[in-house]
Each structure stands twice: as structure tokens, then as C-alpha cells.
Motif scaffolding. Structure first.
Motif, PDB file in Angstrom:
ATOM      1  N   ILE A   1     -10.195  -5.559   6.476  1.00  0.00           N
ATOM      2  CA  ILE A   1      -9.759  -6.680   5.642  1.00  0.00           C
ATOM      3  C   ILE A   1      -8.249  -6.737   5.461  1.00  0.00           C
ATOM      4  O   ILE A   1      -7.726  -7.675   4.840  1.00  0.00           O
ATOM      5  CB  ILE A   1     -10.430  -6.636   4.249  1.00  0.00           C
ATOM      6  CG1 ILE A   1     -10.063  -5.328   3.525  1.00  0.00           C
ATOM      7  CG2 ILE A   1     -11.938  -6.782   4.379  1.00  0.00           C
ATOM      8  CD1 ILE A   1     -10.582  -5.274   2.088  1.00  0.00           C
ATOM      9  N   GLY A   2      -7.528  -5.737   5.996  1.00  0.00           N
ATOM     10  CA  GLY A   2      -6.078  -5.750   5.846  1.00  0.00           C
ATOM     11  C   GLY A   2      -5.399  -4.874   6.891  1.00  0.00           C
ATOM     12  O   GLY A   2      -5.935  -3.845   7.311  1.00  0.00           O
ATOM     13  N   THR A   3      -4.216  -5.289   7.331  1.00  0.00           N
ATOM     14  CA  THR A   3      -3.414  -4.510   8.288  1.00  0.00           C
ATOM     15  C   THR A   3      -1.954  -4.527   7.859  1.00  0.00           C
ATOM     16  O   THR A   3      -1.485  -5.484   7.203  1.00  0.00           O
ATOM     17  CB  THR A   3      -3.522  -5.080   9.714  1.00  0.00           C
ATOM     18  OG1 THR A   3      -3.075  -6.432   9.713  1.00  0.00           O
ATOM     19  CG2 THR A   3      -4.944  -4.985  10.233  1.00  0.00           C
ATOM     20  N   GLY A   4      -1.231  -3.493   8.240  1.00  0.00           N
ATOM     21  CA  GLY A   4       0.195  -3.418   7.922  1.00  0.00           C
ATOM     22  C   GLY A   4       0.892  -2.399   8.810  1.00  0.00           C
ATOM     23  O   GLY A   4       0.256  -1.614   9.523  1.00  0.00           O
ATOM     24  N   SER A   5       2.212  -2.410   8.769  1.00  0.00           N
ATOM     25  CA  SER A   5       2.980  -1.505   9.629  1.00  0.00           C
ATOM     26  C   SER A   5       4.327  -1.205   9.006  1.00  0.00           C
ATOM     27  O   SER A   5       4.935  -2.061   8.336  1.00  0.00           O
ATOM     28  CB  SER A   5       3.163  -2.117  11.018  1.00  0.00           C
ATOM     29  OG  SER A   5       3.896  -1.251  11.856  1.00  0.00           O
TER      30      SER A   5
ATOM     31  N   LEU B   1       0.841  -1.186   0.000  1.00  0.00           N
ATOM     32  CA  LEU B   1       0.000   0.000   0.000  1.00  0.00           C
ATOM     33  C   LEU B   1       0.884   1.247   0.000  1.00  0.00           C
ATOM     34  O   LEU B   1       1.685   1.458   0.928  1.00  0.00           O
ATOM     35  CB  LEU B   1      -0.922   0.002   1.220  1.00  0.00           C
ATOM     36  CG  LEU B   1      -1.794   1.236   1.430  1.00  0.00           C
ATOM     37  CD1 LEU B   1      -2.739   1.439   0.248  1.00  0.00           C
ATOM     38  CD2 LEU B   1      -2.581   1.112   2.735  1.00  0.00           C
ATOM     39  N   SER B   2       0.778   2.052  -1.021  1.00  0.00           N
ATOM     40  CA  SER B   2       1.558   3.295  -1.119  1.00  0.00           C
ATOM     41  C   SER B   2       0.696   4.469  -0.673  1.00  0.00           C
ATOM     42  O   SER B   2      -0.380   4.704  -1.248  1.00  0.00           O
ATOM     43  CB  SER B   2       2.047   3.515  -2.554  1.00  0.00           C
ATOM     44  OG  SER B   2       2.887   2.466  -2.956  1.00  0.00           O
TER      45      SER B   2
ATOM     46  N   VAL C   1       5.695   3.240   1.482  1.00  0.00           N
ATOM     47  CA  VAL C   1       5.171   1.966   0.980  1.00  0.00           C
ATOM     48  C   VAL C   1       5.057   1.004   2.160  1.00  0.00           C
ATOM     49  O   VAL C   1       6.066   0.610   2.754  1.00  0.00           O
ATOM     50  CB  VAL C   1       6.071   1.382  -0.119  1.00  0.00           C
ATOM     51  CG1 VAL C   1       5.502   0.058  -0.615  1.00  0.00           C
ATOM     52  CG2 VAL C   1       6.228   2.375  -1.267  1.00  0.00           C
ATOM     53  N   VAL C   2       3.814   0.642   2.490  1.00  0.00           N
ATOM     54  CA  VAL C   2       3.557  -0.185   3.673  1.00  0.00           C
ATOM     55  C   VAL C   2       3.138  -1.581   3.221  1.00  0.00           C
ATOM     56  O   VAL C   2       2.176  -1.731   2.440  1.00  0.00           O
ATOM     57  CB  VAL C   2       2.450   0.436   4.543  1.00  0.00           C
ATOM     58  CG1 VAL C   2       2.244  -0.387   5.810  1.00  0.00           C
ATOM     59  CG2 VAL C   2       2.779   1.885   4.874  1.00  0.00           C
TER      60      VAL C   2
END
Length: 279
Positions: free
Chosen positions: A187-191, A156-157, A206-207
Motif C-alpha cells: 500500500i506504500g513505497t518510498g526511497s 516513515l521513520s 526518515v523515508v
């Protein structure tokens, strides 16, 4: 002549019984001359006598000529010192006339203005976030209609807007949650552990985001939305678009606590394609 007094008294009270003669005056003159010469010798200060070898020709003139520039320099220095003293006395006089309070007020006001100006430029400001794109290089995305589950990896940018700050931002714990706009489910996670946002500019972070979901059955609205948007591509079928919302939390160096932001996008294409053999 009867009644005539033939005696004569001189100025030194010497009484002459007869008319004084030249010899009498000559004695007195020698006496006074000797006394005057002795007094003159006693009053005279003795000075050393210099010989001709003690002085060089023109030495006195050279000393006078050489000392002239030094005297002028000394006079200039003296005048400068006097001017500085008068200036200092004038300044101290101004302070003694009850103006110390005014001076302290002006100095304090100037320091406060300088401090406010420095803080305006050095204190960081929380950045904004904006959508850029969603991509994936996952070669094996998975979905199962029987289990009503899916998962895949994507990138994900996001655009970090630091135009309001004058120093680069040191950002940590940049956490994101991706939500299906139609159902409101995550529906989605990031770090991203750490990143630097350029001052007065946009910076793209950019994750890595992990999309996944597990539901009761395949008729769940969230599962059905993802399966339809990311299903197999056939010539005779058209996949639906996705509408996503992104919620961001982050820590910014110099600011207390976390800062938050969000952005959303509609009508985007799913970055992966589920296999047609998925059961």
C-alpha cells in the motif's frame, strides 16, 4: 836458548819477529778507534735540531692532556662497534643455522594476524532495521469509495542498527515497501537516495512514503482496511488500527550487491484523516 822461536803473531795476523813494544800497541789502538768511530757515525741517523723557540713551555704536557679524552672517546666508539659486529654476527649465525624457514613462518603468521585484525574492524556489516513511527503532514489525503481508491503522503521513520560495525556506513538506494499485514498487499513505497549510519549506534532514517491503492470496488479487503483505519473521526465512531509490515533493500559501501531487512508493527493509528465528503 836453542829451539826458542822469538816471532809473535798478533790478532790481525801481523807477524812480529821480535817482542812487541808499546809503540806497536799504540798504533793498533789508534787504528781500531778510528774504525769504530767511523762505523758509529755511519750508523747514526741524523735528526733535525729544534731551537728553543720551536717549543712552548708545557706544550708536550698539554698535548698529552688534550689527547686523553679523544683517546677515551675513540676507545668507547671502537668497543661499541665491536659489540654491534658481534651482535650482527650472532643474528646472521642464527639465520645460517637453518632457521630462515622458521623466521619466514613467524613473519607470515604475524602479518596474517594483523591483516585479519584490520579486516575485522574495517569491513562493513549489513545493518538491521526497526520501526520508529509513521507521521504525515499531508493536508489533503484523498479517498473515493466509488472508485475504490486512496492516496496520501507520509514520513516513515526507521531505525538503522549499525552496532555491529566499527566504521560509519555509507548507505544508498534505501528503498522501502509498506504492506498491509492483514491482506499482504503493498500500500506504500518510498526511497532515500543516500544516508550515513553511525558506527556502533542506532541512526534514524526518515523515508518519504507515498501510500496509494486502486481496487475493483470498495468491498476489496485492502481498500476497506485502509478506509476504516483512516476514515473521518466522529465522536460516536472508533477507527480501526493498522498493522503494517516494512520491507527494506539497500546498498552498503564496501559490500557487494544489495542488503535486505524488514520490520513490522501492529495496532498503530493512521497518520491521516480522510475527508467526510469523500465519495
Amino acid at each position: 836458548m836453542s829451539g826458542y822461536h822469538s816471532g809473535y803473531q798478533s790478532s790481525d795476523n801481523h807477524m812480529y819477529t821480535s817482542t812487541p813494544t808499546y809503540a806497536d800497541f799504540n798504533v793498533r789502538s789508534d787504528k781500531y778507534h778510528s774504525q769504530s768511530m767511523q762505523e758509529l757515525l755511519n750508523d747514526t741517523t741524523e735528526a733535525p735540531i729544534l731551537s728553543g723557540t720551536d717549543w712552548a713551555p708545557g706544550e708536550a704536557r698539554r698535548e698529552k692532556k688534550d689527547s686523553a679524552p679523544r683517546r677515551r672517546a675513540q676507545m668507547a666508539v671502537g668497543e661499541f662497534v665491536q659489540r654491534r659486529r658481534r651482535s650482527c654476527r650472532g643474528s646472521l649465525g642464527w639465520l645460517k643455522e637453518g632457521n630462515r624457514g622458521k623466521l619466514l613462518l613467524f613473519v607470515s603468521f604475524g602479518l596474517l594476524c594483523a591483516l585479519a585484525l584490520v579486516l575485522y574492524f574495517v569491513i562493513p556489516r549489513a545493518p538491521g532495521v526497526g520501526w520508529v513511527k509513521l507521521t504525515s503532514d499531508d493536508s489533503s489525503p484523498f479517498t473515493s469509495a466509488a472508485e475504490a481508491t486512496f492516496h496520501f503522503n507520509a514520513n516513515l521513520s526507521l531505525s538503522v542498527d549499525a552496532r555491529a560495525t566499527y566504521i560509519p556506513l555509507q548507505i544508498s538506494d534505501f528503498d522501502v515497501e509498506v504492506t498491509d499485514v492483514d491482506t499482504g498487499k503493498v500500500i506504500g513505497t518510498g526511497s532515500l537516495s543516500h544516508g550515513t549510519a553511525s558506527a556502533r549506534d542506532f541512526t534514524t532514517f526518515v523515508v518519504p512514503v507515498y501510500f496509494s491503492g486502486s481496487y475493483v470496488n470498495s468491498s476489496d479487503a485492502t481498500y476497506a482496511s485502509v478506509a476504516s483505519a483512516c476514515g473521518p473521526i466522529y465522536p460516536t465512531t472508533t477507527r480501526t488500527s493498522m498493522s503494517l509490515s516494512v520491507y527494506v533493500s539497500m546498498k552498503v559501501a564496501g559490500l557487494i550487491g544489495k542488503r535486505y531487512g524488514d520490520t513490522s508493527v501492529t495496532d498503530i493509528t493512521c497518520p491521516v484523516e480522510f475527508s467526510s465528503t469523500s465519495s
